[in-house]
Scaffold this active site. Structure first.
Site, short mmCIF file in Angstrom:
data_model
loop_
_atom_site.label_atom_id
_atom_site.label_comp_id
_atom_site.label_asym_id
_atom_site.label_seq_id
_atom_site.Cartn_x
_atom_site.Cartn_y
_atom_site.Cartn_z
N SER A 121 0.87 -1.33 0.12
CA SER A 121 0.08 -0.01 0.18
C SER A 121 0.85 1.52 0.26
O SER A 121 0.14 2.39 -0.20
CB SER A 121 -0.89 0.09 1.30
OG SER A 121 -1.72 -1.12 1.35
N GLU A 154 -3.64 0.07 -9.01
CA GLU A 154 -2.59 1.10 -9.17
C GLU A 154 -1.24 0.40 -9.85
O GLU A 154 -0.90 -0.55 -9.09
CB GLU A 154 -2.04 1.79 -7.78
CG GLU A 154 -3.30 2.79 -7.46
CD GLU A 154 -2.88 3.49 -6.19
OE1 GLU A 154 -3.14 4.84 -6.37
OE2 GLU A 154 -2.35 2.97 -5.36
N ASN A 193 -4.02 5.98 -1.71
CA ASN A 193 -3.77 5.91 -0.17
C ASN A 193 -3.45 7.38 0.30
O ASN A 193 -3.52 7.73 1.39
CB ASN A 193 -2.95 4.83 0.36
CG ASN A 193 -3.58 3.62 0.37
OD1 ASN A 193 -4.91 3.51 0.67
ND2 ASN A 193 -2.86 2.58 0.10
#
Ligand code: CAA
Ligand code: NAD
Length: 285
Positions: A121, A154, A193
């Protein structure tokens, strides 16, 4: 180099299970590595439950589910990743654990053209690539939770990822898994994020300060902004340990106090309150 058929997933938690599921449902052969028999059994049960849900709502028929499950090999030996053409690492958001997995994959995976991807992440892809002797083959393919439902990935090349690796990872995610990609720079938090986590942390601070109840914070965003779930429910779904780990990477990268994990969140993780996966977080499950 032909299309990818043999996929590896390392870590079969919330995300690794979802990545393995969408891969076998796309007709690919998957080896999923976990740390021990209990974790392997939990991953199998999670994948089975998710596919049964799809059968239950008419999105999948039983025969297709069964043939997909036959393409899934869950193992406790990382060495079983040797013949894979693309491996997605989805272990905990911890730089030491991830770099050691990448160093081992570098030794194990025999095809020097294989794509070594991370579902991280927030940890820099360049750092993971640096643990291998093939940094050009390392890329971020960041999926979203729940993986079978959310369309986005992504794609995150590092400064040294080759164009061929980007092309093969993109083809895997879009043409083979049917996901929709966005391209992000190799900066902690990437695109989503970097925007989402400060919002989740703000909600925790609001709750921590006694400003509003958890239910009112969540209802505010669900009923007032039409979000599918409120920020505290979402933090519980992501996993509070994962939210803290992401906040720590982003805070280390940017030094912005908005990225610092609030003390309450850290204390909840210390106390084993990890959200939905542990049965209790901001809510009881
Ligand atoms: N696995 C598989 N399928 C699931 C699922 C799961 N865990 N949860 C829900 N679904 C499916 C359901 O089967 C249902 O499918 P159909 O439409 O085919 O019937 C559909 O999703 C909707 O489910 P529900 O009606 O049960 O519930 P819902 O409408 O409340 O949706 C939700 C649940 C999909 C989780 C929705 O609330 C949502 O999208 N929430 C936001 C999730 C989000 O923001 N995720 C991003 C997290 S951040 C991240 O992932 C990045 C990171 O690095 C931390
Ligand atoms: P999780 O805690 O649910 O699962 C991690 C799994 O990895 C566990 O089952 C653990 O047993 C396994 N594991 C740990 N070390 C291992 C090793 N050496 N070999 C094999 N398996 C190992 O975590 P998660 O939520 O699935 O997150 C995994 C990754 O995905 C993290 O990098 C996280 O940041 C990222 N991510 C999480 C979310 C989310 O919403 N939870 C969304 C997108 C990306």
């Amino acid at each position: 180099m032909g299309q990818i058929q043999r996929v590896g997933v390392v870590g079969g938690g919330l995300m690794g299970s979802g990545i393995a599921e969408v891969s076998v449902r796309a007709g690919l052969d998957v080896v999923l590595s976990e740390i021990d028999e209990d974790a392997a059994a939990a991953a199998r049960a999670r994948i089975r439950k998710s596919m049964d849900r799809a059968v239950g709502n008419g999105k999948l028929d039983e025969a297709t589910r069964d043939s997909a499950l036959e393409r899934l090999n869950i193992t406790t030996r990382l060495a079983d990743q040797a013949d894979r053409q693309l491996v997605v690492e989805a272990v905990a958001e911890n730089p030491e654990v991830k770099t050691s997995v990448f160093a081992e994959l570098d030794r194990i995976v025999t095809d020097r053209d294989a794509v070594l991807a991370s579902n991280t992440s927030s940890i820099p892809i360049a750092k993971l690539a640096g643990a291998t002797e093939r940094p050009g083959s390392v890329i971020g393919i960041h999926f979203f939770n729940p993986v079978p439902v959310l369309k986005l990935v992504e794609l995150v090349p590092s400064l040294v990822t080759t164009e061929e690796t980007v092309r093969r990872a993109g083809e895997f995610a879009t043409e083979q898994l049917g996901k929709q990609p966005i391209r992000a720079q190799d900066r902690a938090g990437f695109v989503v994020n970097a925007l989402l986590v400060p919002y989740l942390l703000s909600a925790v601070r609001m709750y921590e300060s006694g400003f509003a109840s958890a239910e009112d914070i969540d209802n505010g965003m669900v009923l007032g902004c039409a979000h599918p779930m409120g920020p505290l429910t979402l933090a519980d779904m992501v996993g509070l340990d994962t939210v803290v780990a992401i906040a720590d990477s982003m805070h280390a990268e940017y030094g912005d106090p908005g990225y610092a994990a609030p003390p309450l969140l850290r204390r909840m993780v210390d106390a084993g309150l990890l959200g939905k996966k542990s049965g209790k977080g901001f809510y009881q499950y």
